[in-house]
Design a protein around this motif. Structure first.
Motif, PDB file in Angstrom:
ATOM      1  N   ALA A 101       0.827  -1.206   0.000  1.00  0.00           N
ATOM      2  CA  ALA A 101       0.000   0.000   0.000  1.00  0.00           C
ATOM      3  C   ALA A 101       0.864   1.260   0.000  1.00  0.00           C
ATOM      4  O   ALA A 101       0.586   2.215  -0.738  1.00  0.00           O
ATOM      5  CB  ALA A 101      -0.938  -0.010   1.198  1.00  0.00           C
ATOM      6  N   ARG A 102       1.911   1.283   0.829  1.00  0.00           N
ATOM      7  CA  ARG A 102       2.770   2.466   0.896  1.00  0.00           C
ATOM      8  C   ARG A 102       3.415   2.758  -0.460  1.00  0.00           C
ATOM      9  O   ARG A 102       3.384   3.891  -0.942  1.00  0.00           O
ATOM     10  CB  ARG A 102       3.850   2.274   1.958  1.00  0.00           C
ATOM     11  CG  ARG A 102       3.352   2.363   3.386  1.00  0.00           C
ATOM     12  CD  ARG A 102       4.517   2.499   4.358  1.00  0.00           C
ATOM     13  NE  ARG A 102       5.437   1.351   4.298  1.00  0.00           N
ATOM     14  CZ  ARG A 102       5.290   0.248   5.026  1.00  0.00           C
ATOM     15  NH1 ARG A 102       4.267   0.127   5.853  1.00  0.00           N
ATOM     16  NH2 ARG A 102       6.164  -0.732   4.938  1.00  0.00           N
ATOM     17  N   ALA A 103       4.018   1.736  -1.048  1.00  0.00           N
ATOM     18  CA  ALA A 103       4.711   1.947  -2.321  1.00  0.00           C
ATOM     19  C   ALA A 103       3.739   2.332  -3.431  1.00  0.00           C
ATOM     20  O   ALA A 103       4.020   3.244  -4.234  1.00  0.00           O
ATOM     21  CB  ALA A 103       5.474   0.682  -2.716  1.00  0.00           C
ATOM     22  N   THR A 104       2.597   1.674  -3.467  1.00  0.00           N
ATOM     23  CA  THR A 104       1.647   1.905  -4.555  1.00  0.00           C
ATOM     24  C   THR A 104       0.985   3.265  -4.426  1.00  0.00           C
ATOM     25  O   THR A 104       0.745   3.954  -5.441  1.00  0.00           O
ATOM     26  CB  THR A 104       0.598   0.779  -4.570  1.00  0.00           C
ATOM     27  OG1 THR A 104       1.264  -0.489  -4.599  1.00  0.00           O
ATOM     28  CG2 THR A 104      -0.298   0.882  -5.794  1.00  0.00           C
ATOM     29  N   CYS A 105       0.687   3.686  -3.205  1.00  0.00           N
ATOM     30  CA  CYS A 105       0.135   5.032  -3.009  1.00  0.00           C
ATOM     31  C   CYS A 105       1.129   6.093  -3.463  1.00  0.00           C
ATOM     32  O   CYS A 105       0.759   7.072  -4.123  1.00  0.00           O
ATOM     33  CB  CYS A 105      -0.217   5.241  -1.538  1.00  0.00           C
ATOM     34  SG  CYS A 105      -1.682   4.354  -0.981  1.00  0.00           S
ATOM     35  N   ASP A 106       2.388   5.910  -3.116  1.00  0.00           N
ATOM     36  CA  ASP A 106       3.404   6.896  -3.473  1.00  0.00           C
ATOM     37  C   ASP A 106       3.609   6.993  -4.980  1.00  0.00           C
ATOM     38  O   ASP A 106       3.779   8.088  -5.530  1.00  0.00           O
ATOM     39  CB  ASP A 106       4.736   6.555  -2.801  1.00  0.00           C
ATOM     40  CG  ASP A 106       4.723   6.801  -1.303  1.00  0.00           C
ATOM     41  OD1 ASP A 106       3.804   7.491  -0.822  1.00  0.00           O
ATOM     42  OD2 ASP A 106       5.625   6.274  -0.616  1.00  0.00           O
ATOM     43  N   VAL A 107       3.587   5.847  -5.654  1.00  0.00           N
ATOM     44  CA  VAL A 107       3.891   5.834  -7.085  1.00  0.00           C
ATOM     45  C   VAL A 107       2.670   6.177  -7.929  1.00  0.00           C
ATOM     46  O   VAL A 107       2.758   6.975  -8.883  1.00  0.00           O
ATOM     47  CB  VAL A 107       4.464   4.463  -7.503  1.00  0.00           C
ATOM     48  CG1 VAL A 107       4.705   4.412  -9.005  1.00  0.00           C
ATOM     49  CG2 VAL A 107       5.763   4.178  -6.754  1.00  0.00           C
ATOM     50  N   TRP A 108       1.509   5.600  -7.600  1.00  0.00           N
ATOM     51  CA  TRP A 108       0.316   5.783  -8.427  1.00  0.00           C
ATOM     52  C   TRP A 108      -0.629   6.855  -7.895  1.00  0.00           C
ATOM     53  O   TRP A 108      -1.606   7.187  -8.548  1.00  0.00           O
ATOM     54  CB  TRP A 108      -0.422   4.455  -8.596  1.00  0.00           C
ATOM     55  CG  TRP A 108       0.162   3.619  -9.691  1.00  0.00           C
ATOM     56  CD1 TRP A 108      -0.231   3.586 -11.006  1.00  0.00           C
ATOM     57  CD2 TRP A 108       1.271   2.720  -9.586  1.00  0.00           C
ATOM     58  NE1 TRP A 108       0.566   2.719 -11.724  1.00  0.00           N
ATOM     59  CE2 TRP A 108       1.506   2.171 -10.872  1.00  0.00           C
ATOM     60  CE3 TRP A 108       2.097   2.320  -8.542  1.00  0.00           C
ATOM     61  CZ2 TRP A 108       2.510   1.244 -11.123  1.00  0.00           C
ATOM     62  CZ3 TRP A 108       3.105   1.404  -8.792  1.00  0.00           C
ATOM     63  CH2 TRP A 108       3.299   0.876 -10.066  1.00  0.00           C
ATOM     64  N   GLY A 109      -0.368   7.367  -6.714  1.00  0.00           N
ATOM     65  CA  GLY A 109      -1.178   8.441  -6.182  1.00  0.00           C
ATOM     66  C   GLY A 109      -2.610   8.054  -5.868  1.00  0.00           C
ATOM     67  O   GLY A 109      -3.533   8.868  -6.031  1.00  0.00           O
ATOM     68  N   ILE A 110      -2.826   6.804  -5.413  1.00  0.00           N
ATOM     69  CA  ILE A 110      -4.166   6.347  -5.088  1.00  0.00           C
ATOM     70  C   ILE A 110      -4.334   6.300  -3.573  1.00  0.00           C
ATOM     71  O   ILE A 110      -3.368   6.328  -2.821  1.00  0.00           O
ATOM     72  CB  ILE A 110      -4.459   4.959  -5.697  1.00  0.00           C
ATOM     73  CG1 ILE A 110      -3.444   3.921  -5.183  1.00  0.00           C
ATOM     74  CG2 ILE A 110      -4.435   5.034  -7.215  1.00  0.00           C
ATOM     75  CD1 ILE A 110      -3.727   2.506  -5.665  1.00  0.00           C
ATOM     76  N   ASP A 111      -5.576   6.231  -3.139  1.00  0.00           N
ATOM     77  CA  ASP A 111      -5.900   6.141  -1.713  1.00  0.00           C
ATOM     78  C   ASP A 111      -6.099   4.672  -1.363  1.00  0.00           C
ATOM     79  O   ASP A 111      -7.167   4.106  -1.579  1.00  0.00           O
ATOM     80  CB  ASP A 111      -7.157   6.946  -1.412  1.00  0.00           C
ATOM     81  CG  ASP A 111      -7.501   6.938   0.078  1.00  0.00           C
ATOM     82  OD1 ASP A 111      -6.637   6.537   0.887  1.00  0.00           O
ATOM     83  OD2 ASP A 111      -8.642   7.305   0.417  1.00  0.00           O
TER      84      ASP A 111
END
Length: 212
Positions: A101-111
């Protein structure tokens, strides 16, 4: 015809280089090898096939599908936590899911909140509009690959033997993705009893290399 970039996104998420720390977990495999239940490539392949088709692999596939279809991931995540057969198994999915979740939020800008790994994957795929069938198949293959690599560190398997095991499990992963497409949370169960027992026994295993 050009390759769909969404497929490449899935391979990025499920690559060993994606920072979720999957290399630190053996899913009870370390305890199973210590018990002598897995001794060579054939017994490893049989073990992993059982985990995929009758155990946590199949359950994770259902969790991905249902998280993808759900309006919110809360209920699916509660079920995922409740069906964890051991404290280490729950921690394994929680820690990898939070890291994902941390990596994906940072890269893709999703909640994307901290969720169990399969739930986080299904939710993220929905938010980014990725194909859930491809996701399930690739997740299962990545899961089997990680455990095969763990086995290489725990027993005399060798690189060629490990790749032969993974090769024979590839169609199994694709079939599970197809068979679980219309499954619901009511379809989750595990008949891979030794795998669940190994996960419980690993909690007291000393010395050990892996967190689960």
């Amino acid at each position: 015809m050009p390759t769909d970039p969404r497929l490449l996104t899935l391979t990025q998420w499920l690559s060993p280089s994606y920072p979720i720390g999957s290399f630190a977990f053996s899913h009870g495999l370390e305890a199973a090898i210590a018990e002598g239940w897995i001794t060579d490539a054939d017994t490893l392949q049989t073990w992993l096939a059982g985990v995929l088709t009758q155990g946590s692999g199949r359950s994770d596939a259902i969790l991905i599908w249902t998280a993808y279809r759900a309006d919110t991931p809360d209920t699916v995540n509660q079920i995922a936590e409740a069906f964890s057969p051991s404290a280490e198994r729950r921690r394994e999915a929680q820690r990898q899911g939070a890291a994902f979740a941390r990596a994906t939020c940072d890269v893709w800008g999703i909640d994307l909140p901290d969720l169990m790994l399969p739930v986080a994957l299904g939710r993220a795929a929905k938010l980014v509009d990725l194909d859930p069938g491809d996701l399930v198949a690739l997740y299962l293959h990545s899961f089997a690959s990680n455990l095969t690599q763990a086995a290489q560190r725990l027993m005399p398997l060798g690189q060629t033997g490990a790749q032969c095991v993974l090769h024979h499990l590839t169609p199994v992963c694709a079939q599970i993705a197809h068979d679980t497409e219309h499954s619901t949370l009511d379809d989750i169960h595990s008949n891979a009893f030794l795998s669940d027992i190994a996960a419980m026994r690993h909690e007291g295993l000393e010395p050990r290399l892996f967190q689960s």
